[in-house]
Scaffold this motif. Structure first.
Motif, short mmCIF file in Angstrom:
data_model
loop_
_atom_site.label_atom_id
_atom_site.label_comp_id
_atom_site.label_asym_id
_atom_site.label_seq_id
_atom_site.Cartn_x
_atom_site.Cartn_y
_atom_site.Cartn_z
N GLY A 97 0.82 -1.21 0.00
CA GLY A 97 0.00 0.00 0.00
C GLY A 97 0.85 1.25 0.00
N LEU A 98 1.99 1.20 0.69
CA LEU A 98 2.93 2.33 0.66
C LEU A 98 3.47 2.55 -0.74
N LEU A 99 3.80 1.46 -1.42
CA LEU A 99 4.33 1.57 -2.77
C LEU A 99 3.29 2.12 -3.74
N ASP A 100 2.04 1.77 -3.49
CA ASP A 100 0.97 2.23 -4.37
C ASP A 100 0.56 3.67 -4.12
N ALA A 101 0.94 4.21 -2.96
CA ALA A 101 0.62 5.60 -2.65
C ALA A 101 1.38 6.51 -3.62
N PRO A 102 0.84 7.72 -3.86
CA PRO A 102 1.57 8.65 -4.74
C PRO A 102 3.01 8.80 -4.28
N GLU A 103 3.92 8.64 -5.19
CA GLU A 103 5.36 8.76 -4.94
C GLU A 103 5.94 7.67 -4.05
N GLY A 104 5.15 6.64 -3.72
CA GLY A 104 5.66 5.56 -2.88
C GLY A 104 6.81 4.80 -3.50
N GLY A 105 6.67 4.46 -4.78
CA GLY A 105 7.75 3.76 -5.47
C GLY A 105 9.00 4.62 -5.58
N ALA A 106 8.80 5.91 -5.88
CA ALA A 106 9.94 6.83 -5.98
C ALA A 106 10.65 6.95 -4.63
N LEU A 107 9.87 6.98 -3.55
CA LEU A 107 10.46 7.05 -2.21
C LEU A 107 11.33 5.82 -1.95
N LEU A 108 10.80 4.65 -2.25
CA LEU A 108 11.57 3.43 -2.01
C LEU A 108 12.82 3.40 -2.88
N ARG A 109 12.72 3.81 -4.15
CA ARG A 109 13.90 3.84 -5.02
C ARG A 109 14.94 4.82 -4.49
N SER A 110 14.50 5.96 -3.97
CA SER A 110 15.44 6.93 -3.39
C SER A 110 16.11 6.37 -2.15
N LEU A 111 15.36 5.62 -1.35
CA LEU A 111 15.95 5.02 -0.15
C LEU A 111 16.98 3.96 -0.53
#
Length: 190
Positions: A97-111
């Motif tokens: 659900g975090l990944l599906d949130a707006p910018e969730g995937g981008a956040l994980l990639r940045s981390l």
């Protein structure tokens, strides 16, 4: 007359908070690649030397923001209903659900990018998503309850699931959450 001057520790606490807040805000807005110590200092209203006094790198700064819940502000507890597969699936759906949130995937990639600079970020990522604390504990309870083999490598299982989540996010394509759910069902079915 009361002295209005605030001493160092109070100011240091305020500066630290301003730096961490600015880092989290800029990280969310710009991502890791465009995040700079200069930009953080400007946003926080402090000098670069103040940041470097407490953190040796932007990766270390991101790691602390992550550890304090400033980047992933949810507590992803793994339930214990007595059904290990269902409990892991419930936790996994929360993470997805975090990944599906707006910018969730981008956040994980940045981390993940930040983790390449500072290994602590990777450790904090697992902690933030509940892998180290909650998932591993639930897997140990699965051993205790006879739902997992006594020699199950619980630490490695948790990291493997986290790795599958990260690989899914790195793909930048439309991901299929059901594929990861199916993986966990396979791992924990008897």
């Amino acid at each position: 007359m009361v002295n209005e001057h605030r001493s160092g520790p109070v100011r240091s606490t305020a500066a630290r908070e301003a730096i961490l807040d600015a880092t989290a805000r800029l990280f969310h807005n710009q991502g890791y690649d465009r995040l700079t110590i200069e930009g953080i200092a400007k946003e926080a209203g402090v000098g670069k030397q103040t940041i470097y006094r407490w953190w040796p790198s932007r990766g270390a700064l991101i790691g602390e923001c992550l550890a304090e819940g400033r980047l992933v502000p949810v507590d992803l507890v793994v339930p214990d209903t007595g059904d290990l597969a269902l409990d892991v699936e419930t936790w996994l759906r929360g993470v997805l659900g975090l990944l599906d949130a707006p910018e969730g995937g981008a956040l994980l990639r940045s981390l993940v990018a930040a983790a390449t600079e500072d290994a602590g970020v990777g450790a904090h990522l697992g902690e933030s998503l509940g892998v180290e604390k909650y998932l591993t504990e639930r897997l140990r309870a699965g051993i205790r309850d006879g739902q997992l083999s006594p020699d199950a490598p619980v630490d490695q299982l948790g990291r493997a699931i986290l790795g599958a989540i990260i690989v899914e996010a790195l793909g930048r394509e439309e991901h299929d959450p059901e594929a990861l759910v199916q993986l966990t069902r396979f791992l924990f079915s008897r």
